[in-house]
Write an enzyme that holds these catalytic residues in place. Structure first.
Site, PDB file in Angstrom:
ATOM      1  N   GLY A 112      -0.695  -5.039  20.596  1.00  0.00           N
ATOM      2  CA  GLY A 112       0.447  -4.543  21.362  1.00  0.00           C
ATOM      3  C   GLY A 112      -0.038  -4.081  22.725  1.00  0.00           C
ATOM      4  O   GLY A 112      -1.059  -4.558  23.245  1.00  0.00           O
ATOM      5  N   ASP A 113       0.675  -3.086  23.307  1.00  0.00           N
ATOM      6  CA  ASP A 113       0.226  -2.581  24.629  1.00  0.00           C
ATOM      7  C   ASP A 113      -0.723  -1.398  24.478  1.00  0.00           C
ATOM      8  O   ASP A 113      -1.150  -0.807  25.476  1.00  0.00           O
ATOM      9  CB  ASP A 113       1.438  -2.209  25.505  1.00  0.00           C
ATOM     10  CG  ASP A 113       2.271  -1.085  24.900  1.00  0.00           C
ATOM     11  OD1 ASP A 113       1.866  -0.531  23.847  1.00  0.00           O
ATOM     12  OD2 ASP A 113       3.333  -0.763  25.465  1.00  0.00           O
ATOM     13  N   TYR A 136       0.841  -1.205   0.000  1.00  0.00           N
ATOM     14  CA  TYR A 136       0.000   0.000   0.000  1.00  0.00           C
ATOM     15  C   TYR A 136       0.876   1.255   0.000  1.00  0.00           C
ATOM     16  O   TYR A 136       0.697   2.157  -0.815  1.00  0.00           O
ATOM     17  CB  TYR A 136      -0.902  -0.027   1.228  1.00  0.00           C
ATOM     18  CG  TYR A 136      -1.913   1.092   1.317  1.00  0.00           C
ATOM     19  CD1 TYR A 136      -2.912   1.236   0.372  1.00  0.00           C
ATOM     20  CD2 TYR A 136      -1.888   1.991   2.392  1.00  0.00           C
ATOM     21  CE1 TYR A 136      -3.865   2.258   0.475  1.00  0.00           C
ATOM     22  CE2 TYR A 136      -2.832   3.004   2.498  1.00  0.00           C
ATOM     23  CZ  TYR A 136      -3.816   3.135   1.538  1.00  0.00           C
ATOM     24  OH  TYR A 136      -4.753   4.134   1.654  1.00  0.00           O
ATOM     25  N   GLN A 140       0.642   2.771  20.979  1.00  0.00           N
ATOM     26  CA  GLN A 140       0.753   3.414  19.658  1.00  0.00           C
ATOM     27  C   GLN A 140      -0.387   4.409  19.486  1.00  0.00           C
ATOM     28  O   GLN A 140      -1.483   4.186  19.998  1.00  0.00           O
ATOM     29  CB  GLN A 140       0.763   2.365  18.518  1.00  0.00           C
ATOM     30  CG  GLN A 140      -0.535   1.640  18.230  1.00  0.00           C
ATOM     31  CD  GLN A 140      -0.755   0.405  19.089  1.00  0.00           C
ATOM     32  OE1 GLN A 140      -0.272   0.320  20.217  1.00  0.00           O
ATOM     33  NE2 GLN A 140      -1.515  -0.563  18.590  1.00  0.00           N
TER      34      GLN A 140
HETATM   35  N1  UDP Z   1      -5.636  -1.900  16.234  1.00  0.00           N
HETATM   36  C1  UDP Z   1      -5.959  -2.522  17.421  1.00  0.00           C
HETATM   37  N2  UDP Z   1      -7.004  -3.398  17.436  1.00  0.00           N
HETATM   38  C2  UDP Z   1      -7.757  -3.658  16.344  1.00  0.00           C
HETATM   39  C3  UDP Z   1      -7.445  -3.023  15.123  1.00  0.00           C
HETATM   40  C4  UDP Z   1      -6.371  -2.146  15.109  1.00  0.00           C
HETATM   41  O1  UDP Z   1      -5.315  -2.305  18.451  1.00  0.00           O
HETATM   42  O2  UDP Z   1      -8.702  -4.484  16.456  1.00  0.00           O
HETATM   43  C5  UDP Z   1      -4.518  -0.957  16.231  1.00  0.00           C
HETATM   44  C6  UDP Z   1      -3.510  -1.169  15.097  1.00  0.00           C
HETATM   45  O3  UDP Z   1      -2.513  -2.095  15.492  1.00  0.00           O
HETATM   46  C7  UDP Z   1      -2.971   0.236  14.915  1.00  0.00           C
HETATM   47  C8  UDP Z   1      -4.158   1.131  15.260  1.00  0.00           C
HETATM   48  O4  UDP Z   1      -5.052   0.328  16.012  1.00  0.00           O
HETATM   49  O5  UDP Z   1      -1.928   0.488  15.800  1.00  0.00           O
HETATM   50  C9  UDP Z   1      -4.899   1.668  14.047  1.00  0.00           C
HETATM   51  O6  UDP Z   1      -5.106   0.579  13.191  1.00  0.00           O
HETATM   52  P1  UDP Z   1      -6.028   0.659  11.912  1.00  0.00           P
HETATM   53  O7  UDP Z   1      -6.110  -0.739  11.366  1.00  0.00           O
HETATM   54  O8  UDP Z   1      -7.291   1.338  12.260  1.00  0.00           O
HETATM   55  O9  UDP Z   1      -5.292   1.578  10.840  1.00  0.00           O
HETATM   56  P2  UDP Z   1      -3.782   2.071  10.623  1.00  0.00           P
HETATM   57  O10 UDP Z   1      -3.770   3.407  11.254  1.00  0.00           O
HETATM   58  O11 UDP Z   1      -2.814   1.136  11.276  1.00  0.00           O
HETATM   59  O12 UDP Z   1      -3.644   2.114   9.160  1.00  0.00           O
END
Ligand code: UDP
Length: 325
Positions: free
Chosen positions: A208-209, A148, A212
């Site tokens: 993760g924790d 992407y 982020q």
């Molecule tokens: N994330 C999460 N749980 C979920 C889906 C996403 O913790 O069920 C986290 C993901 O790892 C990222 C953030 O939420 O750090 C945003 O993820 P998203 O898929 O919405 O879009 P991105 O910003 O990563 O493109």
């Protein structure tokens, strides 16, 4: 140039369909082109009776032709959520490269203005925070998100090449995390996952924790910014997003509170190359477009949660499964 007829590629998708509504409200004729790979015909079915609206079921990576004049092309076709572009890696690369080439070729042939939907993903896992447009990014080209990120980086390069070599009138918007009605329940992003999980009393899956961060922009703010950019003469890329940054764990707790849910939180492994921080620097959008977002996360969530409630209800007794990475 007065814009009276537009082509929106990916117009059956989440953002593309809101753009179709906006242009019709502003008295433009709208042609939507979509291959429905990740788009959904239900996002535009309310437009089918409108004589100013036309739908072309077509893959933009194949030769494209549209009869009649086109004043502007908004190129929004692409899988856009991490699980979608990992499920369709080759289609994602093709639509960003071949699809952008075809759409630019049509813009050149029609003398149309061209607006590329780019992304905050061009910054990868950023080492500069918040991210201004001048930052070149930190992208892993061979990682799972590379399909992407690199497709969009190529698309930006191709857009500027058509501008410089052929004089096509181009715009590039770098879109940060956006949410609102018409997001797919199962697109795997944090917001639909969390809201659906909270409404179904399932644990919210924090990856993760949860430290982020992301910055969530309501779709109504985004499409207003896109309109302003298209109407402007700004050729350089412009960030559009909400600078209100939040750790994902706090976001999950906010969703639980706003849905008055009894759900807990379960922690799952952080996906590969997941950006640690993300926040748009919107100085340029403010100064060049007079744009800044107006919808707070609390307001945006309270108007978006009812959409997910309705969508979950219309699934009836079907069980909902959430993608976890
Ligand atoms: N994330 C999460 N749980 C979920 C889906 C996403 O913790 O069920 C986290 C993901 O790892 C990222 C953030 O939420 O750090 C945003 O993820 P998203 O898929 O919405 O879009 P991105 O910003 O990563 O493109």
């Amino acid at each position: 140039m007065a814009i009276s007829r537009v082509l929106i590629t990916g117009g059956a998708g989440f953002i593309g369909s809101h753009l179709a509504d906006l242009f019709l409200e502003r008295d433009c004729d709208v042609v939507v082109m979509d291959n429905l790979l990740t788009g959904d015909i239900r996002n535009i079915e309310h437009l089918f009776g409108n004589p100013r609206f036309q739908f072309i079921h077509h893959d933009v990576t194949d030769f494209i032709h549209v009869t009649g004049k086109i004043d502007a092309i908004l190129h929004f076709a692409s899988p856009a959520s991490p699980i979608d572009y990992q499920e369709y890696p080759i289609q994602t690369l093709k639509v960003g490269s071949l699809g952008t080439h075809k759409a630019l070729g049509l813009a050149k042939a029609c003398g149309a203005r061209f607006l590329l939907a780019s992304t905050s993903e061009v910054y990868g896992d950023p080492l500069v925070h918040p991210q201004p447009e001048t930052y070149w990014g930190n992208v892993n080209p061979i990682g799972v998100r590379g399909v992407y990120d690199e497709a969009k980086r190529f698309a930006e390069a191709m857009t500027l090449a058509y501008h410089r070599a052929h004089g096509v009138d181009t715009r590039i918007v770098r879109i940060f995390n956006t949410y609102g009605p018409r997001m797919r329940l199962d697109d795997g992003r944090a917001l639909p996952n969390f809201i659906c999980q909270a409404l179904s009393e399932q644990s919210l899956t924090v990856f993760g924790d949860g430290s982020q961060t992301r910055s969530f922009c309501h779709v109504s703010d985004l499409i207003d910014g896109i309109w302003r950019l298209l109407e402007s003469d700004v050729v350089e890329p412009v960030n559009l997003g909400n600078p209100d940054e939040i750790p994902i764990i706090d976001f999950a707790k906010e969703v639980i509170a706003m849905t008055k849910s009894d759900s807990g939180i379960s922690y799952l492994p952080l996906p590969e190359d997941d950006p640690q921080v993300r926040q748009p620097d919107i100085t340029l959008a403010k100064s060049l477009l007079g744009w800044s977002p107006e919808v707070s996360l609390a307001e945006g969530l309270s108007s978006t949660i009812p959409y997910f409630e309705r969508a979950l209800r219309s699934r009836g007794s079907e069980s909902v499964t959430f993608t976890e990475s």
